[in-house]
Design an enzyme around this catalytic site. Structure first.
Site, short mmCIF file in Angstrom:
data_model
loop_
_atom_site.label_atom_id
_atom_site.label_comp_id
_atom_site.label_asym_id
_atom_site.label_seq_id
_atom_site.Cartn_x
_atom_site.Cartn_y
_atom_site.Cartn_z
N TYR A 1 -63.58 17.79 -99.98
CA TYR A 1 -63.77 19.02 -99.21
C TYR A 1 -63.09 18.89 -97.84
CZ TYR A 1 -66.27 22.48 -96.35
OH TYR A 1 -66.60 23.51 -95.49
N LYS B 1 -60.04 21.13 -96.24
CA LYS B 1 -60.16 21.87 -94.98
C LYS B 1 -59.12 21.38 -93.98
CE LYS B 1 -63.55 24.93 -95.35
NZ LYS B 1 -63.24 26.39 -95.30
#
Lengths: 253, 448
Positions: free
Chosen positions: A159, A163
């Site tokens: 994740y 990002k």
């Protein structure tokens, strides 16, 4: 058109059921928002969000798109701007997938999906929005990144890395639109207690969707390029980014 | 594309600039084959918000429409190109013994802009607004080029007066000038301890003066709330002034760059207002002032709008009927209570309005306040004032607006439907639009 205080009248929310995204729209609805397009995957959840906004006299239109399908980005942008039928004052990019790190670790498919949803699709959509907003001669882009992008860690590196890609892309996008009438605003929240994180125990400096929305709306109104939620994380991460790995890995959250 | 903002330096957008040199070229811009995404005229950019810009579209610069005719000595009429500024016009007509019939607080507005905003000056209670002195105007619209007067298409004439450029592009206008005997102004200045005294003095004596305006301090409260300085006067007779050849001087100082944010804050503004009030005489009758000093004090400082810093400022100007004169005090009190810093406010009386559906002046009071963008409370404070003013039968001046709640437009301008009908008659395809139009939906729903 946005007004002198930077309050938008029209907006497109990519990630139309995102709690933070809807909290932002909720705040804008209390000011000048009159039409919003909600772009997302789940028709019934989108309709619920749209109904709640219509009850507040905001025109809400739903556009279906799946962020796991990178090829759908062009269509999503065209449909969203078409549905608005007027200059778009604000694009909100709130698409994100936290994933399950343990399951993602050894799965090429899951890892690929994580990067499509968190990076490739949002970046492709933003490229399409850039063209549309520059042609309008005005408009603002708000991108929800994360402090997880500042330094990846064991618990959510897939994740965080996704990002990281979006975060860096957004900073470059901001430079690319200088002098075009378009501005880009990047928000880096810390741990936000939402349905996406409901199963996790909150990290230090955790915050809520309405609190992130307040930071985001203030950034749009004031023209802040990069904002943190809560604001103190800007300084906390100044230190954390340079912490020795042996300490970094032991930190809670 | 070029970066555009209004005088308040908010809402920056990019648009193309077209500079037609003939009526035909201008007509082409408004034809179906002209540029897309909207067209609007832009003069000297002195409207505060977004009426003279259209993001992604084309603003039309009329500086080539600069002809000035001779003055008709019998009727005092003159025909002036829409791109001519009041500054340029004054340089031309003052030596001939004439003054403009209406001037705003700056000379840096064009004739086209003066009509589009139907500007008013310190003489509104006597002479009305700019449109009251317009005999005819040459107008280019998407359906053709026409000359409109009060008799020839009066609907279009009045919709254009105050119509914010949305009924067509004025290329020239014939206006009636005011003959004057000198370029000096005889001025009575009086200082008043609070708002009630200022307003009482104005009700009492304004009819004795052609020009009247009060500068009011919005940073004081209690017994000195709204203290102010009232200046009233008229053109001086020949024997009191210099010969009518003195022309206004340009800016003597300039603000060279954007001030840092927060230069104008509660502290600095309170100090300025205090110094300014104390500097005014308690009473000085028959003082002699130049036209520049009396009419255009702000033109002495070029780019003064930069003082407000990078986020700019808004001007909030409203008008309310006499029956709602208490609204003036309420507005000042609310701004003081909300700690929003506000420079000197300008208060004046309006005479009767004209029949222009979007013309701003309407009999009663008007108050204008300059407010820096920044205090988080400001948007809501002004929204609340909008509600109060709309309920009192008042209105906001569109040439100043940059943030009105669009829901109030129809209440504030009850003849809006008439305006929309006329605008759609001369521009059925809606080639003419501006960011103000988009923001407030001035032209209304398409199938109305």
């Amino acid at each position: 058109m946005r007004d002198a205080f930077g309050q938008p009248q029209t907006a497109i929310l990519f990630g139309g059921t995102s709690e933070i995204g809807l909290a932002i729209v909720d705040r804008l609805a209390a000011a000048r928002l009159r039409h919003v397009v909600l772009v997302g995957r789940n028709p019934s959840a989108l309709e619920d969000a749209a109904s709640a906004l219509r009850a507040r006299s905001v025109t809400a239109t739903v556009v279906l798109a799946d962020a796991a399908d990178a090829a759908s980005a062009t269509d999503a942008v065209d449909q969203a701007f078409g549905a608005l039928g007027a200059p778009c004052d604000l694009v909100i990019m709130a698409v994100g997938l936290l994933g399950d790190q343990a399951a993602d670790d050894d799965s090429p498919e899951r890892t690929a999906t994580m990067f499509v949803v968190n990076t490739a699709w949002p970046a492709a959509v933003l490229a399409g929005c850039r063209a549309a907003l520059v042609a309008q001669g005005t408009g603002q882009i708000l991108v929800l990144s994360s402090v997880a992008a500042l330094r990846t860690r064991r618990a959510n590196y897939t994740y965080g890395a996704g990002k990281q890609g979006l975060d860096g892309f957004t900073l470059g996008l901001a430079e690319s639109v200088r002098g075009t009438g378009v501005t880009v605003h990047l928000i880096r929240p810390g741990f936000v207690t939402t349905k996406m994180t409901g199963h996790l125990s909150p990290a230090p400096f955790s915050t809520t969707a309405p609190a992130v929305a307040e930071v985001a709306v203030t950034a749009v109104m004031k023209g802040t390029p990069v904002a943190y939620a809560p604001g103190i994380l800007r300084y906390v991460f100044l230190g954390l980014r340079h912490l020795p790995s042996a300490l970094w890995r032991k930190l809670p959250g | 594309m070029e970066r555009l903002t209004g005088w308040g330096r908010t809402m920056a957008v990019q648009a193309e600039r077209a500079t037609p040199s003939t009526t035909d070229e201008l007509a082409d811009l408004l034809s179906p084959t002209g540029p897309g995404h909207g067209v609007i005229a832009r003069g000297l950019g002195r409207s505060y918000g977004d009426p003279a810009q259209v993001a992604g579209g084309t603003v039309v610069d009329l500086s080539a429409f600069s002809a000035i005719s001779a003055v008709d000595e019998r009727t005092h009429a003159i025909t002036v190109g829409a791109g001519v500024s009041i500054d340029t016009l004054l340089h031309h007509i003052l030596p001939l013994g004439y003054f403009v019939p209406v001037t705003p607080g700056t000379r840096q507005v064009t004739i086209g802009g003066a009509i589009a905003a139907d500007i008013h000056g310190k003489n509104h209670h006597v002479d009305g607004s700019f449109a009251s002195h317009v005999v005819s105007m040459d107008l280019v619209t998407p359906v053709g080029v026409m000359t409109v007067t009060r008799d020839r298409d009066p609907e279009l004439f009045w919709a254009t007066a105050g119509g914010m450029g949305l009924t067509g592009i004025v290329t020239a206008a014939t206006i009636t000038l005011l003959p004057i005997a000198s370029t000096m102004v005889s001025v009575d200045t009086t200082r008043h301890r609070n708002l009630d005294e200022v307003m009482a003095a104005m009700v009492d004596g304004d009819h004795r003066y052609r020009y009247s305006v009060a500068w009011v301090d919005c940073m004081t409260s209690g017994a000195t709330m709204g203290r102010g300085v009232l200046t009233r006067g008229d053109h001086a007779p020949a024997d009191r002034g210099r010969p009518p050849t003195t022309i206004p001087t340009g800016a003597s100082v300039a603000v060279p760059f954007n001030a840092p944010p927060g230069l104008l804050n509660r502290l600095s503004i309170t100090a300025f207002n205090e110094a300014w009030f104390r500097a005014a005489p308690k009473e000085r009758l028959g003082g002699i002032e130049s036209i520049s000093t009396f009419f255009h004090p702000l033109d002495g400082v070029a780019n003064w709008n930069r003082l407000y810093g990078p986020r700019g400022f808004v001007q909030y100007q409203f008008a309310v009927p006499d029956a709602a004169s208490a609204t003036v005090a309420t507005a000042i009190e609310r701004l003081a209570a909300s700690k929003v810093p506000s420079f000197l406010a300008v208060l004046k009386r309006f005479g009767a309005g004209n029949r222009g559906p979007l013309s701003f002046p309407t009999a009663g009071w008007t108050l204008a306040l300059d407010l820096p963008v920044g205090p988080p409370a400001l948007p809501a404070v002004l929204d609340d004032l909008d509600d109060l003013i709309a309920a009192a039968g008042g209105r906001i001046y569109l040439a100043k607006d940059a943030r009105l709640n669009p829901a109030h437009l129809e209440t504030m301008y009850p003849a809006l439907a008439e305006f929309r009908r006329v605008a759609d008659r001369v521009d059925p395809e809606r080639r003419l639009t501006s960011d103000l139009d988009r923001r407030l939906n001035v032209r209304g729903p398409r199938h109305a």
